[in-house]
Design a protein around this motif. Structure first.
Motif, short mmCIF file in Angstrom:
data_model
loop_
_atom_site.label_atom_id
_atom_site.label_comp_id
_atom_site.label_asym_id
_atom_site.label_seq_id
_atom_site.Cartn_x
_atom_site.Cartn_y
_atom_site.Cartn_z
N ASN A 1 7.97 -15.94 -8.28
CA ASN A 1 7.48 -16.62 -7.09
C ASN A 1 7.24 -15.58 -6.01
OD1 ASN A 1 9.84 -16.22 -5.53
ND2 ASN A 1 10.81 -17.91 -6.63
N GLU A 2 6.54 -15.99 -4.97
CA GLU A 2 6.08 -15.02 -3.99
C GLU A 2 7.23 -14.30 -3.31
OE1 GLU A 2 2.95 -16.14 -1.42
OE2 GLU A 2 1.91 -17.34 -2.93
N GLU A 3 8.32 -15.05 -3.03
CA GLU A 3 9.46 -14.43 -2.35
C GLU A 3 10.07 -13.32 -3.21
OE1 GLU A 3 9.72 -18.07 -2.54
OE2 GLU A 3 8.50 -18.07 -0.73
N LYS A 4 10.25 -13.62 -4.51
CA LYS A 4 10.86 -12.63 -5.40
C LYS A 4 10.03 -11.36 -5.45
CE LYS A 4 13.24 -15.51 -8.83
NZ LYS A 4 13.08 -15.97 -10.21
N ILE A 5 8.73 -11.53 -5.56
CA ILE A 5 7.86 -10.36 -5.64
C ILE A 5 7.94 -9.56 -4.34
CG2 ILE A 5 5.47 -9.58 -5.85
CD1 ILE A 5 4.94 -12.00 -7.64
N MET A 6 7.88 -10.25 -3.22
CA MET A 6 7.92 -9.58 -1.92
C MET A 6 9.25 -8.84 -1.75
SD MET A 6 6.11 -8.66 0.27
CE MET A 6 4.51 -9.35 0.39
N TYR A 7 10.32 -9.47 -2.24
CA TYR A 7 11.65 -8.88 -2.17
C TYR A 7 11.67 -7.54 -2.91
CZ TYR A 7 16.77 -8.80 -2.72
OH TYR A 7 18.08 -8.45 -2.70
N LEU A 8 11.10 -7.53 -4.12
CA LEU A 8 11.04 -6.30 -4.90
C LEU A 8 10.09 -5.27 -4.27
CD1 LEU A 8 10.92 -7.83 -8.48
CD2 LEU A 8 12.80 -6.49 -7.52
N ALA A 9 8.98 -5.75 -3.74
CA ALA A 9 7.96 -4.85 -3.19
C ALA A 9 8.48 -4.13 -1.96
CB ALA A 9 6.69 -5.62 -2.86
N THR A 10 9.32 -4.82 -1.17
CA THR A 10 9.86 -4.20 0.03
C THR A 10 11.21 -3.56 -0.24
OG1 THR A 10 10.70 -6.36 0.62
CG2 THR A 10 8.66 -5.67 1.68
N ASN A 11 11.75 -3.81 -1.44
CA ASN A 11 12.99 -3.18 -1.89
C ASN A 11 14.14 -3.42 -0.92
OD1 ASN A 11 14.40 -1.83 -3.83
ND2 ASN A 11 14.04 0.18 -2.93
N VAL A 12 14.30 -4.70 -0.50
CA VAL A 12 15.41 -5.00 0.41
C VAL A 12 16.55 -5.70 -0.32
CG1 VAL A 12 14.18 -5.04 2.59
CG2 VAL A 12 14.19 -7.09 1.13
N VAL B 1 0.85 -1.18 0.00
CA VAL B 1 0.00 0.00 0.00
C VAL B 1 0.89 1.24 0.00
CG1 VAL B 1 -1.69 1.29 1.36
CG2 VAL B 1 -1.88 -1.19 1.16
N GLY B 2 0.57 2.21 -0.86
CA GLY B 2 1.38 3.43 -0.92
C GLY B 2 2.51 3.35 -1.93
N ALA B 3 2.55 2.27 -2.72
CA ALA B 3 3.61 2.14 -3.71
C ALA B 3 3.37 3.03 -4.92
CB ALA B 3 3.74 0.68 -4.15
N ARG C 1 8.37 4.05 -7.24
CA ARG C 1 9.43 3.69 -8.17
C ARG C 1 9.21 2.25 -8.63
NH1 ARG C 1 14.64 6.11 -8.13
NH2 ARG C 1 14.28 7.33 -6.27
N LYS C 2 9.51 1.98 -9.88
CA LYS C 2 9.43 0.60 -10.34
C LYS C 2 10.69 -0.13 -9.89
CE LYS C 2 9.89 -1.21 -14.74
NZ LYS C 2 9.49 -1.32 -16.15
N THR C 3 10.53 -1.24 -9.17
CA THR C 3 11.71 -1.93 -8.66
C THR C 3 12.01 -3.20 -9.44
OG1 THR C 3 10.27 -2.87 -6.97
CG2 THR C 3 11.68 -1.05 -6.30
N GLY C 4 11.10 -3.62 -10.31
CA GLY C 4 11.43 -4.79 -11.09
C GLY C 4 10.26 -5.32 -11.90
N GLU C 5 10.60 -6.22 -12.83
CA GLU C 5 9.59 -6.88 -13.64
C GLU C 5 9.92 -8.35 -13.68
OE1 GLU C 5 8.66 -3.69 -17.15
OE2 GLU C 5 8.57 -5.82 -17.63
N LEU C 6 8.93 -9.21 -13.57
CA LEU C 6 9.16 -10.65 -13.65
C LEU C 6 8.19 -11.27 -14.63
CD1 LEU C 6 9.29 -11.35 -9.81
CD2 LEU C 6 11.27 -11.39 -11.35
N LYS C 7 8.69 -12.19 -15.45
CA LYS C 7 7.79 -12.98 -16.29
C LYS C 7 7.16 -14.05 -15.44
CE LYS C 7 9.98 -12.61 -20.81
NZ LYS C 7 10.75 -13.34 -21.80
N CYS C 8 6.07 -14.59 -15.95
CA CYS C 8 5.36 -15.65 -15.22
C CYS C 8 6.30 -16.77 -14.83
CB CYS C 8 4.22 -16.18 -16.08
SG CYS C 8 3.21 -17.39 -15.25
N SER C 9 7.18 -17.17 -15.76
CA SER C 9 8.06 -18.30 -15.51
C SER C 9 9.14 -18.00 -14.46
CB SER C 9 8.73 -18.75 -16.82
OG SER C 9 9.32 -17.62 -17.44
N GLN C 10 9.37 -16.68 -14.21
CA GLN C 10 10.39 -16.31 -13.21
C GLN C 10 9.79 -16.01 -11.84
OE1 GLN C 10 11.38 -12.76 -15.27
NE2 GLN C 10 13.14 -13.66 -16.34
#
Lengths: 502, 327
Positions: free
Chosen positions: A491-502, A297-299, A480-489
């Motif tokens: 998973n939940e961890e990757k998305i969360m990693y980008l969303a929290t920008n850690v 929220v707030g992204a 800010r856009k922190t990343g893009e992932l294709k369906c085949s790449q």
């Protein structure tokens, strides 16, 4: 269900053969429902299954038309009003918060029942002491003198609960109380519910989040299309079982795969969008592609979509449609460019609730076609086609949208853009407040639209949804856009990693 | 199953009919009661007279229905009628004294309609561009307009030329039906078709029902609102032509006084919701005729004119109570 005399004695609540109709259409067909003391009972069902209606009959908001309600062995009059029902010890917490922002916490809790001094004036001291006592019982340390406006949403929810239990409550009905809470806040509320249950208070808990039900509830009752389906012990069923009971069919979760169309066939391209909430955001979507915007929220995801739809005017940035720069300064500009937006809040910006399905689904079509009069024949075939194609459950095209369930309202909001042949469709939280069954229907519609060549942009906070429906996910963090992932790449961890920008 | 469906549809249809047209039933009940209370009431001459008298407010009410459905209100109508009427009378005097009596009448009428529509436009522009509440804006514009008339007429009455071509507009009849009523019905029919069949009409409902959703659907909300204020302005101009022709005079202090409230009353009695988004012109027609009947019965039954406010207030309350179940 076991039918023994001894059994009925321990029941706190017994609703039998409850019927209710709206506008000549029966929505509850003789529903039976029982709750025992101290039990946490989940009430599940698709939107329009009759959960809220049943609870509104119980709490005296709707007058029942058939059947009887027996509470603590006594019959509650079918004509009882909410105050009368409350005096029996039944309280309901509604989906939307019902607090007065400018009154204090204590004033809200004791609204209309303020303790009085001998001279008739309000005894504020007593009111504050009582409020503190109630809030402490909930493990909450809010100063009762604080105006509700200054509280966080979770705290407001606590004030609602404090208000509800202040009526010597024995039965508490909670209609989707966690919809606005974060994970941690939800956990606190679950502990609270468990405590109340240990004190002998029964809770009826309505939620679309099946995980929560298996976490906190003892038993679960499923309604479908206004009828009672089954009641199960939560320990004996899985989330999938409940979902299956709700929709009456198997629910499959599977991802959609990578985009397989023409990579070069870009319909919408957004470049360098910058303002106080957004920082140099770029993205593009191709014909027939489904992309999701994920983030916390707030992204700035909703703000970005408002820019694309012409509602928000950025300091910098451009929008290209099929390679050509376009100026989108208002919704009507966006509509001329064949860009559609199904908004996050359908009641505020999506639908005119007091008008019927026909009008609501044709506004954009009328705006795009020339002529002074509405084309009655085309309008009718448009609407009937949509009711059929989207499976909108209604009494007819003349039914006011206000009387539809959440899922069906969402379908009408969608119909508006399908009738007008949008090329790019933006859906902001398309399944918020929509149940499992209707959710699957909406996903199916989205897939079909993409297959027919529409470019789909979805903003979603539901990780399961992102994994389910998107061919590509764009993740944002604080504008800010922190990343893009294709369906085949993905998973939940990757998305969360980008969303929290850690 | 099929039988049940048909029955449901019947119940739905009849409840919808009652919801939409309960006011018509009430109207006939009122007619019946009045006929019993004062048999003279039902004489054709009296009935036609009622229609003639009530049509001026009625025409304003027809325009007002659009404004109220779009979620607005216009409190400047009475003063607008006086302002545009004063221009009409002053010009009528000028052109008729100049010579050819029939033709030039068109010029004062066009000027009158332009002024009234212009005041409506001003209301609309201020409300939408300055984002101010319609209640305040139209109240202020009304006060200004009334003051302008007072200044223009020096607070007195201006007499026009009592030539038949002019006075016949308000006092004449065609096939014994009063011309003002014919004008009102003609306007109502045209605007009813626009309200229910045109895109503009649908947008008026949408704007009144949910402004945000209308905007997100690409509807030009400001433009729709401005047009509704221009429409009530135009209707008020038509009413001004009739009112001025009946008296061939304009009174700075009393012409059009309180007409806006009478018109709003007719709209509400007719079942249009003050919240916007819901309403119908058929109701407004019945509404202004009921008001005319009430005024007439006060005279028939020899009730003090000072009590007319009490009766009309009661009528509003009754009408709103009756329609409360709609919501």
């Amino acid at each position: 269900m076991i039918e023994e005399n001894g059994e009925t004695m321990s029941k706190l609540l017994k609703m039998q053969g409850i019927c209710k109709s709206f506008y000549g259409v029966e929505v509850l067909h003789g529903v039976d429902f029982e709750v025992e003391k101290g039990e946490i009972r989940a009430l599940c069902g698709e939107n329009g299954a009759g959960k809220s209606t049943l609870m509104k009959v119980l709490s005296g908001i709707h007058e029942q038309e058939g059947g009887e309600v027996i509470y603590n062995g006594e019959q509650i009059k079918p004509t009882a009003d909410p105050l009368e029902v409350q005096s029996h010890g039944i309280s309901m917490i509604h989906q939307e918060l019902n607090l007065f922002d400018d009154l204090t916490v204590a004033q809200n809790i004791f609204l209309c029942r303020e303790p009085r001094k001998a001279n008739g004036l309000i005894d504020f001291g007593k009111m504050y002491r009582e409020s503190v006592r109630l809030l402490e019982r909930l493990g909450e340390k809010i100063d009762p003198r604080t105006p509700v406006r200054e509280l966080k949403i979770a705290q407001k929810q606590m004030v609602e609960i404090a208000k509800a239990i202040s009526f010597n409550v024995e039965l508490l009905v909670m209609d989707e109380p966690t919809a606005v809470l974060t994970g941690k806040e939800t956990e606190i509320m679950f502990n609270l519910m468990r405590n109340l249950s240990e004190d002998g208070i029964a809770i009826i808990y309505i939620s679309h989040r099946l995980k929560e039900i298996t976490d906190v509830c003892h038993t679960v009752t499923v309604l479908r299309d206004g009828s009672y389906i089954d009641t199960k012990n939560v320990a004996e069923v899985t989330e999938k079982d409940i979902a299956t009971l709700m929709v009456g069919r198997e629910v499959h979760h599977s991802s959609i795969g990578d985009f397989s169309g023409d990579e070069e066939d870009v319909i919408l391209e957004v470049k360098g969008v910058t303002d106080n909430m957004l920082n140099d955001v770029n993205f593009s979507v191709r014909r027939g592609e489904i992309i999701c915007f994920s983030g916390l929220v707030g992204a700035g995801r909703t703000e970005l979509m408002e820019v694309v739809f012409g509602i928000r005017h950025p300091e910098k940035g451009e929008v290209l449609l099929e390679g050509k720069p376009v100026s989108v300064k208002s919704a009507i500009d966006a509509i001329r460019c064949d860009i559609g937006l199904v908004t996050e809040d359908r009641k505020d910006t999506g639908l005119v609730l007091c008008r019927d399905i026909t009008e609501n689904s044709n506004y954009v079509f009328w705006r795009k076609t020339p002529g002074f009069f509405r084309n009655a024949k085309k309008t009718k075939s448009n609407t009937d086609g949509m009711i059929d194609r989207l499976n909108i459950r209604c009494a007819g095209a003349q039914q006011d949208v206000a009387n539809l369930s959440g899922g069906n309202q969402q379908k009408v909001a969608l119909a508006k853009w399908l009738i007008s042949d949008a090329k790019v469709l933006i859906l902001d939280e398309p399944t918020r407040g929509v149940d499992v069954g209707a959710r699957q229907e909406i996903y199916q519609i989205i897939r079909e639209l993409a297959e027919s060549g529409m470019a789909i942009v979805i903003v979603s906070s539901d990780m399961q949804e992102v994994m389910n429906i998107s061919q590509r996910v764009v993740v944002m963090h604080e504008g800010r856009k922190t990343g893009e992932l294709k369906c085949s790449q993905m998973n939940e961890e990757k998305i969360m990693y980008l969303a929290t920008n850690v | 199953m099929e039988e049940l469906k048909r029955r449901n549809r019947f119940i739905e249809l009849s409840s919808k009919l009652w919801k939409n047209y309960s006011i018509v039933v009430v109207f006939f009940v009122i007619l019946l009661i009045c006929g019993i209370a004062a048999p003279r009431f039902l004489r054709p001459n009296n009935l036609l007279n009622i229609l003639r008298n009530t049509s001026i407010v009625g025409i304003i009410a027809i325009g007002m229905t659009f404004v109220i459905i779009a979620g607005g209100i216009d409190l400047s109508s009475g003063a607008t009628l006086a302002t545009s009427g004063a221009a009409l009378i002053a010009l009528q005097k000028l052109v008729t004294e100049a010579g050819d009596p029939a033709m030039p009448l068109i010029i004062p009428i066009v000027v009158c309609l332009t002024i009234s529509t212009g005041i409506g436009f001003a209301n609309g522009i201020i409300i939408t561009k300055a984002k101010l509440p319609p209640f305040i804006v139209t109240l202020a514009v009304g006060i200004i307009a009334r003051s302008v008339v007072m200044y223009f007429c020096r607070g007195a009455t201006i007499m026009g030329n009592r030539i038949p071509t002019f006075t016949n507009i308000g006092n004449g009849s065609v096939f014994s039906i009063p011309i003002p009523f014919i004008v009102a019905i003609l306007l109502a029919v045209i605007l009813h078709v626009i309200l229910t069949r045109s895109k503009f009409g649908t947008y008026v409902f949408a704007v009144g029902g949910n402004e945000n959703a209308a905007r997100y659907s690409g509807i030009k909300v400001d433009r729709i609102k401005i047009i509704t204020y221009m429409l009530v302005g135009f209707c008020t101009g038509v009413a001004a032509v009739i009112e001025m022709s009946r008296m061939a005079a304009v009174a700075a202090t009393s012409s059009g006084m309180q007409y806006e409230f009478e018109a709003i009353t007719a709209v509400i009695v007719g079942g249009t919701s003050l919240n916007g988004g819901k309403g119908r012109l058929v109701g407004t027609i019945v509404g202004f005729i009921i008001l005319g009947i009430v005024n007439n019965m006060m005279i028939m039954l020899n009730i003090s004119p000072y009590l007319s406010g009490a009766v009309k207030g009661a009528v509003i309350l009754f009408a709103v109570l009756l329609q409360r179940r709609d919501r």
